[in-house]
Scaffold this motif. Structure first.
Motif, PDB file in Angstrom:
ATOM      1  N   GLY A 151     -34.942 -26.680  51.269  1.00  0.00           N
ATOM      2  CA  GLY A 151     -33.703 -26.808  50.505  1.00  0.00           C
ATOM      3  C   GLY A 151     -32.498 -26.830  51.428  1.00  0.00           C
ATOM      4  N   ARG A 152     -32.548 -25.951  52.415  1.00  0.00           N
ATOM      5  CA  ARG A 152     -31.454 -25.908  53.379  1.00  0.00           C
ATOM      6  C   ARG A 152     -31.372 -27.227  54.143  1.00  0.00           C
ATOM      7  N   GLN A 153     -32.535 -27.743  54.501  1.00  0.00           N
ATOM      8  CA  GLN A 153     -32.549 -29.028  55.219  1.00  0.00           C
ATOM      9  C   GLN A 153     -31.979 -30.149  54.355  1.00  0.00           C
ATOM     10  N   LEU A 154     -32.368 -30.146  53.062  1.00  0.00           N
ATOM     11  CA  LEU A 154     -31.879 -31.184  52.169  1.00  0.00           C
ATOM     12  C   LEU A 154     -30.355 -31.139  52.069  1.00  0.00           C
ATOM     13  N   LEU A 155     -29.809 -29.944  51.893  1.00  0.00           N
ATOM     14  CA  LEU A 155     -28.356 -29.815  51.794  1.00  0.00           C
ATOM     15  C   LEU A 155     -27.688 -30.314  53.066  1.00  0.00           C
ATOM     16  N   GLY A 156     -28.318 -30.046  54.180  1.00  0.00           N
ATOM     17  CA  GLY A 156     -27.782 -30.563  55.433  1.00  0.00           C
ATOM     18  C   GLY A 156     -27.708 -32.083  55.423  1.00  0.00           C
ATOM     19  N   LYS A 157     -28.822 -32.687  54.981  1.00  0.00           N
ATOM     20  CA  LYS A 157     -28.847 -34.153  54.952  1.00  0.00           C
ATOM     21  C   LYS A 157     -27.817 -34.710  53.976  1.00  0.00           C
ATOM     22  N   MET A 158     -27.536 -33.962  52.902  1.00  0.00           N
ATOM     23  CA  MET A 158     -26.636 -34.473  51.873  1.00  0.00           C
ATOM     24  C   MET A 158     -25.178 -34.122  52.103  1.00  0.00           C
ATOM     25  N   SER A 159     -24.891 -33.375  53.142  1.00  0.00           N
ATOM     26  CA  SER A 159     -23.520 -32.870  53.290  1.00  0.00           C
ATOM     27  C   SER A 159     -22.507 -33.998  53.384  1.00  0.00           C
ATOM     28  N   GLY A 160     -22.895 -35.069  54.040  1.00  0.00           N
ATOM     29  CA  GLY A 160     -21.971 -36.190  54.143  1.00  0.00           C
ATOM     30  C   GLY A 160     -21.745 -36.899  52.812  1.00  0.00           C
ATOM     31  N   LEU A 161     -22.738 -36.878  51.969  1.00  0.00           N
ATOM     32  CA  LEU A 161     -22.655 -37.627  50.722  1.00  0.00           C
ATOM     33  C   LEU A 161     -21.557 -37.087  49.810  1.00  0.00           C
ATOM     34  N   LYS A 162     -21.480 -35.764  49.719  1.00  0.00           N
ATOM     35  CA  LYS A 162     -20.455 -35.200  48.847  1.00  0.00           C
ATOM     36  C   LYS A 162     -19.062 -35.621  49.307  1.00  0.00           C
TER      37      LYS A 162
END
Lengths: 161, 161
Positions: free
Chosen positions: B101-112
DNA sequence: AAGTGATCATAAGCTTGCTTATTATATCCA
DNA sequence: TGGATATAATAAGCAAGCTTATGATCACTT
């Protein structure tokens, strides 16, 4: 930058949270009139532009035609509006208010003002006006962002399909 | 008055239209990561405050506990978060991020950031900041309006029940 | 200690969104 | 004229909200 990043952290999800609250509030108040907020929005839009095709109305409401179809079903069940076939295109159905629909909107006219006033309490009319303008701007931005990302998608599919 | 009535005519339903557009946009972009916008919002909130009870999180997200329960089910199915029983209250489950989950949020940080920037295009950072502040104000207004109308309801029921 | 009422998570069933697919009809072009 | 393509409304099925109800546990009072 602190300012920017704070917006960045919150805008997307805050709007969703506000929407949910506002939905609960408006639905609760509208239920006294035997209607939901979603149906009310459709009814109000029909009043403003009677004789529209369903597909045109769906676009105005930023929703999919099938979503609208089911809301219209309910409005017709309650005899608030009616579908009339188009003379020159037999696929088309055009929407018209019926008498009881018009009466209902009359009865509800004060409610919308009341809900809006309560929601915007503490915000000056000038700020409220600017807020609404900004929401419209954001709507346009998002609409075009969706189209852009759709176009990219199509281009990729063409390239690799 | 012209200004006030224009807001009055539009605020309630415009926000709903914007919400639908924004949902479509965010869902489409988030789907590349195998997650929905609603699930993403939960995941992001868990990251910010790990160890919360589900009921506390539901309140933060302005949603009902049962709605959250089902979103959490999905996040757990994907192994992004986990429920842990509370030591001192056996009714309670507390939520923690898992590694993926932490990794996913990392990958998505730019998207937001990207989504927010696209949505707010043409609005200055100062205006964006004010806008967000106003949305928070409106949230509080609506929250208290709901409580007030709930209290009136209860009073009436008590009087007539 | 025991019972009453609150709280936590969840279940069941509804609404309103969505996507994708179907049917009927129009339009266009060759 | 006829075949491909586009458009209008609807259907089926899923997601994510809601309300109301249930079972387990806790806290408080007596």
């Amino acid at each position: 930058m602190t300012r920017g990043s704070s917006v960045d952290q919150n805008f997307l999800f805050t709007l969703g949270e506000l929407y949910r609250l506002l939905r609960v509030y408006a639905d609760k108040e509208a239920s006294r009139f035997g209607i939901t907020r979603a149906q009310w929005a459709v009814l109000a839009k029909v009043e403003r532009s009677e004789g529209m095709k369903q597909s045109e109305l769906a676009e105005l409401l930023e929703m999919q035609p099938i979503t609208l179809t089911r809301l219209i079903d309910k409005l017709c069940d309650n005899d608030w509006i009616e579908r009339r076939s188009d003379a020159s295109d037999r696929r088309v159905k055009r929407l018209y208010l019926k008498k009881s629909g018009r009466q209902l909107l009359g009865k509800m006219s004060g409610l919308k003002s009341e809900l809006t006033a309560n929601a915007l309490d503490g915000i000056t009319p000038a700020d409220a006006h600017r807020l609404l303008t900004q929401l419209e701007t954001i709507k346009e931005n998002v609409r075009s962002a969706i189209q852009t990302s759709g176009a990219e998608q199509a281009r990729k599919e063409q390239r690799y399909g």
